[in-house]
Design an enzyme around this catalytic site. Structure first.
Site, short mmCIF file in Angstrom:
data_model
loop_
_atom_site.label_atom_id
_atom_site.label_comp_id
_atom_site.label_asym_id
_atom_site.label_seq_id
_atom_site.Cartn_x
_atom_site.Cartn_y
_atom_site.Cartn_z
N THR A 131 35.58 -39.42 -12.26
CA THR A 131 34.34 -39.74 -11.55
C THR A 131 34.71 -40.10 -10.12
OG1 THR A 131 34.45 -42.07 -12.25
CG2 THR A 131 33.19 -40.56 -13.65
N HIS A 132 33.89 -39.71 -9.17
CA HIS A 132 34.21 -39.87 -7.75
C HIS A 132 35.51 -39.15 -7.39
CE1 HIS A 132 31.18 -43.15 -7.31
NE2 HIS A 132 31.52 -43.39 -8.57
N LYS A 164 50.58 -14.83 -5.88
CA LYS A 164 49.44 -15.74 -5.82
C LYS A 164 48.25 -15.16 -6.59
CE LYS A 164 47.13 -18.75 -2.47
NZ LYS A 164 45.74 -18.62 -2.90
N THR A 183 0.82 -1.21 0.00
CA THR A 183 0.00 0.00 0.00
C THR A 183 0.86 1.26 0.00
OG1 THR A 183 -1.79 -1.15 1.16
CG2 THR A 183 -1.78 1.27 1.26
N GLU A 197 34.75 -17.60 -7.55
CA GLU A 197 34.44 -17.52 -6.12
C GLU A 197 33.29 -16.56 -5.88
OE1 GLU A 197 38.98 -18.36 -4.41
OE2 GLU A 197 38.25 -16.31 -4.68
N SER A 239 46.69 -12.45 -2.86
CA SER A 239 47.01 -12.54 -1.44
C SER A 239 47.69 -11.27 -0.95
CB SER A 239 47.92 -13.75 -1.18
OG SER A 239 48.35 -13.78 0.16
N SER A 240 47.42 -10.95 0.31
CA SER A 240 48.08 -9.80 0.93
C SER A 240 49.42 -10.19 1.55
CB SER A 240 47.17 -9.21 2.02
OG SER A 240 46.93 -10.18 3.03
N SER A 259 -6.48 -0.91 -7.01
CA SER A 259 -6.18 -1.19 -5.61
C SER A 259 -4.71 -1.58 -5.53
CB SER A 259 -7.06 -2.33 -5.08
OG SER A 259 -6.56 -2.83 -3.85
N THR A 260 -4.12 -1.38 -4.37
CA THR A 260 -2.80 -1.96 -4.14
C THR A 260 -2.81 -3.44 -4.49
OG1 THR A 260 -2.28 -0.41 -2.36
CG2 THR A 260 -1.12 -2.52 -2.33
N ASN A 261 -3.94 -4.09 -4.18
CA ASN A 261 -4.02 -5.54 -4.26
C ASN A 261 -3.98 -6.10 -5.68
OD1 ASN A 261 -4.35 -5.09 -1.57
ND2 ASN A 261 -6.48 -5.75 -1.48
#
Length: 463
Positions: free
Chosen positions: A186-187, A323, A100, A330, A317-318, A139-141
């Protein structure tokens, strides 16, 4: 100059910023709902304004709204649709049930713009009233769920384009590497030979299948309940309003909008939106799985698989010089997990309606919009920053392949499972390659064995 003006509604008087184009009910919502700090989705704002514009035309066609007020409302809507005054839509995404507050935010901004254009003042709602004229027959609805559906229809092509872009990149890599033989796994263990081409073509096919399933959701989203008014009965709507406003939305959006067969049912039910969210979830499950594969295949570079190389986009890396991390995938993983959370919230809110209305629509819509935008943007970023520059380390693929004992499987139809098993045992025990043992035992020449491996990997056949 006064910094505020006084407006009055059924609860009394309230100060509204003098330069605001919104009015008292929006000001109350700002005070009531300081929740997330996030303003409404821009596509949603524009979809709702499009509905207001279409409604004005539909009401004018039956002479419920005179030409002067109709044109003033249309002109106000067109200014907003052109990108002006978007900063006036200020109600938090978590707000009054059903939306609303946002509906009145739209009504007030349009009314104030229209009245000033007609020589009036902000906050003095004459000759255009936000409820009587801008919200006529609505209406809002019925406007909010319709706006959610229109917004989803607007965002869907962008998501489909992101899916297509990523699929195209995987397909390109597959074609470039159709003969790049590698060991399947596989696996997470060595398996029979395959190719980078086959592996990446599978990713493209999976994404295209997801895209098609997403596209199939469009038809249901085009069924709207606009014209149902407050409870799906059509109370206080002009003759033929539902069909007239739907026809105008077709003209304005280009989408094949149709009136739902049951306006009361379409007001209550959000399962078409849940179906879209479910397909987004399915896409997300595939995308995050593929992203995991990219990170695994790029692991290393010395002590991991390292079969593919992802373009570096930032230092990794810091503390560790040189790296480089697979940051784009990610990021994509993180977005996918968040999108899965949005789907869970949407499912909960889909079933949370009561009787004639689902009051959870504002947050449901917001969750859906976020899922669509975030996933589109994340997939595009990963495609642009990583897939377009991805390279394959063919030497690394070959090295892993020829140290794999699983190559003995190719001998099954030549010398039998038991004899092939002996070759595998000897390779495992001695550390020598299957190829070397095959040549030593005069089972076939080295060139013939290489050709056998290529046929098995590329064609799935050895004869």
């Amino acid at each position: 100059m006064n910094s505020s003006r006084i407006e009055t509604d059924s609860l009394g008087q309230l100060e509204v910023p003098a330069d605001a184009w919104y009015g008292i009910q929006t000001a109350r919502a700002i005070d009531n709902f300081p929740i997330s700090g996030r303003m409404p989705d821009q596509d949603f704002v524009l979809a709702h304004i499009t509905i207001k514009r279409a409604a004005a035309i539909a009401n004018n066609q039956t002479d419920w709204l005179d030409d002067k007020l109709t044109q003033a409302i249309i002109d106000a809507c067109d200014k907003i649709l052109a990108g002006d005054y978007l900063d006036q839509f200020v109600v938090d995404r978590f707000q009054a049930g059903a939306g609303t507050s946002h509906n009145m935010n739209s009504n007030e901004v349009i009314a104030n713009l229209a009245n000033v254009a007609l020589g009036g003042k902000r906050g003095v709602y004459a000759p255009v009233n936000p409820n009587d004229h801008v919200n006529m027959g609505q209406s809002t609805n019925d406007t909010i769920p319709t706006a959610i559906r229109l917004t989803a229809l607007k965002k869907l092509p962008r998501l489909l384009a992101a899916v297509d872009t990523m699929a195209n990149e995987y397909e390109r890599i597959a074609k470039d590497n159709k003969n790049t033989v590698k060991s399947a796994r596989t696996h997470l263990q060595d398996a029979v030979p395959t190719t980078i081409g086959r592996e990446f073509a599978a990713y493209a096919w999976i994404l295209r299948r997801c895209g098609q399933r997403l596209a199939d959701c469009k038809t249901a989203l085009c069924e709207i309940g606009l014209g149902g008014s407050a409870a799906g009965t059509g109370l206080n709507t002009s003759p033929g309003y539902a069909n007239r406003v739907a026809a105008e939305l077709v003209r304005l959006t280009g989408d094949p909008i149709v009136v739902a067969d049951d306006l009361a049912g379409q007001m209550q039910s959000m399962t078409d939106l849940q179906a879209l969210s479910s397909e987004i979830r399915n896409l997300t499950l595939e995308v995050t799985r593929i992203a995991n594969d990219m990170r695994l295949l790029a692991s290393g570079p010395r002590t991991g698989l390292g079969e593919i190389c992802l373009p570096p986009v930032q230092p990794g890396s810091s503390i560790m010089p040189g790296k480089i991390n697979p940051v784009m995938f990610e990021m994509l993983n993180q977005v996918c997990y968040q999108v899965l959370g949005q789907d869970h919230a949407i499912a909960g809110m889909t079933q949370a309606g009561q009787l004639e209305l689902n009051v959870m629509m504002p947050a449901l819509g917001s969750a859906l919009f976020d899922a669509m935008d975030w996933l589109s943007n994340a997939m595009n970023a990963a495609s642009e920053k990583n897939l377009k520059g991805l390279t394959v380390d063919t030497a690394r693929c070959a090295a892993f392949l020829h140290t794999s004992v699983a190559l003995a499987t190719l001998l099954n139809t030549r010398i039998g499972y038991t004899a092939a098993g002996e070759v595998a045992k000897l390779s495992e025990k001695s550390g020598r390659s299957v190829r070397e043992i095959v040549v030593e035992k005069a089972l076939m020449s080295g060139d013939d064995f290489d050709a056998l491996v290529l046929r098995a990997a590329r064609d799935g056949k050895i004869d």
